[in-house]
Write a protein that holds these residues in place. Structure first.
Motif, PDB file in Angstrom:
ATOM      1  N   VAL A  44      90.947 -27.359  70.248  1.00 36.76           N
ATOM      2  CA  VAL A  44      89.758 -27.924  69.604  1.00 36.76           C
ATOM      3  C   VAL A  44      90.018 -29.366  69.194  1.00 36.76           C
ATOM      4  CG1 VAL A  44      88.273 -27.781  67.558  1.00 36.76           C
ATOM      5  CG2 VAL A  44      88.835 -25.723  68.827  1.00 36.76           C
ATOM      6  N   THR A  45      91.183 -29.619  68.616  1.00 37.86           N
ATOM      7  CA  THR A  45      91.529 -30.984  68.209  1.00 37.86           C
ATOM      8  C   THR A  45      91.575 -31.925  69.403  1.00 37.86           C
ATOM      9  OG1 THR A  45      92.818 -30.068  66.396  1.00 37.86           O
ATOM     10  CG2 THR A  45      93.224 -32.358  66.970  1.00 37.86           C
ATOM     11  N   ASP A  46      92.178 -31.467  70.488  1.00 38.27           N
ATOM     12  CA  ASP A  46      92.295 -32.302  71.682  1.00 38.27           C
ATOM     13  C   ASP A  46      90.925 -32.605  72.289  1.00 38.27           C
ATOM     14  OD1 ASP A  46      93.901 -33.696  73.597  1.00 38.27           O
ATOM     15  OD2 ASP A  46      93.483 -32.071  75.016  1.00 38.27           O
ATOM     16  N   VAL A  47      90.070 -31.614  72.361  1.00 38.43           N
ATOM     17  CA  VAL A  47      88.722 -31.823  72.914  1.00 38.43           C
ATOM     18  C   VAL A  47      87.923 -32.780  72.035  1.00 38.43           C
ATOM     19  CG1 VAL A  47      86.516 -30.676  73.383  1.00 38.43           C
ATOM     20  CG2 VAL A  47      88.648 -29.649  74.180  1.00 38.43           C
ATOM     21  N   MET A  48      88.016 -32.604  70.729  1.00 36.08           N
ATOM     22  CA  MET A  48      87.293 -33.510  69.830  1.00 36.08           C
ATOM     23  C   MET A  48      87.808 -34.940  69.965  1.00 36.08           C
ATOM     24  SD  MET A  48      84.965 -31.733  68.493  1.00 36.08           S
ATOM     25  CE  MET A  48      84.354 -32.878  67.304  1.00 36.08           C
ATOM     26  N   ASN A  49      89.114 -35.091  70.122  1.00 35.89           N
ATOM     27  CA  ASN A  49      89.692 -36.422  70.289  1.00 35.89           C
ATOM     28  C   ASN A  49      89.195 -37.073  71.576  1.00 35.89           C
ATOM     29  OD1 ASN A  49      91.313 -38.673  69.817  1.00 35.89           O
ATOM     30  ND2 ASN A  49      93.014 -37.774  70.931  1.00 35.89           N
ATOM     31  N   ARG A  50      89.135 -36.323  72.640  1.00 38.02           N
ATOM     32  CA  ARG A  50      88.709 -36.882  73.930  1.00 38.02           C
ATOM     33  C   ARG A  50      87.212 -37.183  73.959  1.00 38.02           C
ATOM     34  NH1 ARG A  50      92.634 -36.263  78.078  1.00 38.02           N
ATOM     35  NH2 ARG A  50      94.438 -35.111  77.281  1.00 38.02           N
ATOM     36  N   LEU A  51      86.422 -36.354  73.284  1.00 40.02           N
ATOM     37  CA  LEU A  51      84.973 -36.556  73.307  1.00 40.02           C
ATOM     38  C   LEU A  51      84.497 -37.608  72.302  1.00 40.02           C
ATOM     39  CD1 LEU A  51      83.588 -32.919  73.663  1.00 40.02           C
ATOM     40  CD2 LEU A  51      83.739 -34.687  75.424  1.00 40.02           C
ATOM     41  N   TYR A  52      85.048 -37.558  71.084  1.00 36.18           N
ATOM     42  CA  TYR A  52      84.492 -38.373  70.008  1.00 36.18           C
ATOM     43  C   TYR A  52      85.483 -39.336  69.364  1.00 36.18           C
ATOM     44  CZ  TYR A  52      80.827 -34.919  70.454  1.00 36.18           C
ATOM     45  OH  TYR A  52      79.850 -34.111  70.941  1.00 36.18           O
ATOM     46  N   GLY A  53      86.751 -39.282  69.765  1.00 36.45           N
ATOM     47  CA  GLY A  53      87.726 -40.221  69.235  1.00 36.45           C
ATOM     48  C   GLY A  53      88.599 -39.628  68.148  1.00 36.45           C
ATOM     49  N   ALA A  54      89.580 -40.426  67.748  1.00 41.61           N
ATOM     50  CA  ALA A  54      90.597 -39.967  66.797  1.00 41.61           C
ATOM     51  C   ALA A  54      90.023 -39.695  65.414  1.00 41.61           C
ATOM     52  CB  ALA A  54      91.718 -40.987  66.705  1.00 41.61           C
ATOM     53  N   ASN A  55      89.065 -40.486  64.980  1.00 45.15           N
ATOM     54  CA  ASN A  55      88.504 -40.295  63.643  1.00 45.15           C
ATOM     55  C   ASN A  55      87.781 -38.955  63.532  1.00 45.15           C
ATOM     56  OD1 ASN A  55      88.037 -41.073  61.002  1.00 45.15           O
ATOM     57  ND2 ASN A  55      86.044 -41.949  61.514  1.00 45.15           N
ATOM     58  N   ALA A  56      87.013 -38.599  64.540  1.00 40.13           N
ATOM     59  CA  ALA A  56      86.316 -37.310  64.532  1.00 40.13           C
ATOM     60  C   ALA A  56      87.315 -36.164  64.570  1.00 40.13           C
ATOM     61  CB  ALA A  56      85.355 -37.222  65.718  1.00 40.13           C
ATOM     62  N   ALA A  57      88.350 -36.277  65.399  1.00 44.68           N
ATOM     63  CA  ALA A  57      89.375 -35.230  65.479  1.00 44.68           C
ATOM     64  C   ALA A  57      90.093 -35.094  64.142  1.00 44.68           C
ATOM     65  CB  ALA A  57      90.363 -35.549  66.590  1.00 44.68           C
ATOM     66  N   ARG A  58      90.373 -36.201  63.495  1.00 43.33           N
ATOM     67  CA  ARG A  58      91.027 -36.176  62.186  1.00 43.33           C
ATOM     68  C   ARG A  58      90.156 -35.461  61.160  1.00 43.33           C
ATOM     69  NH1 ARG A  58      91.580 -41.321  61.718  1.00 43.33           N
ATOM     70  NH2 ARG A  58      93.433 -41.351  63.032  1.00 43.33           N
ATOM     71  N   ASN A  59      88.866 -35.702  61.201  1.00 45.43           N
ATOM     72  CA  ASN A  59      87.956 -35.034  60.265  1.00 45.43           C
ATOM     73  C   ASN A  59      87.903 -33.530  60.518  1.00 45.43           C
ATOM     74  OD1 ASN A  59      87.317 -37.397  58.944  1.00 45.43           O
ATOM     75  ND2 ASN A  59      85.542 -37.814  60.238  1.00 45.43           N
ATOM     76  N   VAL A  60      87.918 -33.145  61.780  1.00 42.46           N
ATOM     77  CA  VAL A  60      87.914 -31.720  62.124  1.00 42.46           C
ATOM     78  C   VAL A  60      89.202 -31.059  61.615  1.00 42.46           C
ATOM     79  CG1 VAL A  60      88.012 -30.088  64.051  1.00 42.46           C
ATOM     80  CG2 VAL A  60      86.346 -31.937  64.066  1.00 42.46           C
ATOM     81  N   VAL A  61      90.327 -31.718  61.780  1.00 38.58           N
ATOM     82  CA  VAL A  61      91.599 -31.181  61.297  1.00 38.58           C
ATOM     83  C   VAL A  61      91.592 -31.076  59.774  1.00 38.58           C
ATOM     84  CG1 VAL A  61      94.062 -31.666  61.085  1.00 38.58           C
ATOM     85  CG2 VAL A  61      92.933 -31.918  63.283  1.00 38.58           C
ATOM     86  N   LEU A  62      91.050 -32.060  59.089  1.00 38.70           N
ATOM     87  CA  LEU A  62      90.983 -32.009  57.626  1.00 38.70           C
ATOM     88  C   LEU A  62      90.127 -30.848  57.139  1.00 38.70           C
ATOM     89  CD1 LEU A  62      90.743 -35.795  56.719  1.00 38.70           C
ATOM     90  CD2 LEU A  62      92.658 -34.240  56.314  1.00 38.70           C
ATOM     91  N   VAL A  63      89.017 -30.601  57.819  1.00 41.73           N
ATOM     92  CA  VAL A  63      88.177 -29.461  57.452  1.00 41.73           C
ATOM     93  C   VAL A  63      88.930 -28.159  57.698  1.00 41.73           C
ATOM     94  CG1 VAL A  63      86.087 -28.187  58.035  1.00 41.73           C
ATOM     95  CG2 VAL A  63      85.986 -30.654  57.773  1.00 41.73           C
ATOM     96  N   GLY A  64      89.633 -28.070  58.831  1.00 43.78           N
ATOM     97  CA  GLY A  64      90.421 -26.870  59.119  1.00 43.78           C
ATOM     98  C   GLY A  64      91.506 -26.644  58.087  1.00 43.78           C
ATOM     99  N   MET A  65      92.160 -27.718  57.664  1.00 49.64           N
ATOM    100  CA  MET A  65      93.187 -27.609  56.650  1.00 49.64           C
ATOM    101  C   MET A  65      92.597 -27.158  55.321  1.00 49.64           C
ATOM    102  SD  MET A  65      95.954 -30.462  55.446  1.00 49.64           S
ATOM    103  CE  MET A  65      94.802 -31.430  54.502  1.00 49.64           C
TER     104      MET A  65
END
Length: 71
Positions: A44-65
């Protein structure tokens, strides 16, 4: 925020399911079922990074954490 909502929902679901499945041992206690579900969080993190960039992936990881800490 709405564009990353599917990623947030997927990450939260994976974290909760993995936390529940970590209770069930397999292979005589050497492994848990959570070990098979948690790698999907990386996907999920990798797909979000590829689709929307590092900032979006970071936000997804923070929500998961955050979900992992709360659950």
């Amino acid at each position: 925020m709405t564009r990353i909502l599917p990623g947030v929902i997927a990450m939260a679901t994976i974290v909760v399911v993995s936390n529940m499945l970590v209770q069930f041992l397999i292979l005589d206690g050497l492994l848990t079922w959570g070990a098979f579900t948690y790698p999907f969080a990386f996907l999920v993190t990798d797909v979000m990074n590829r689709l929307y960039g590092a900032n979006a992936a970071r936000n997804v990881v923070l929500v998961g954490m955050f979900v992992g800490i709360i659950y």
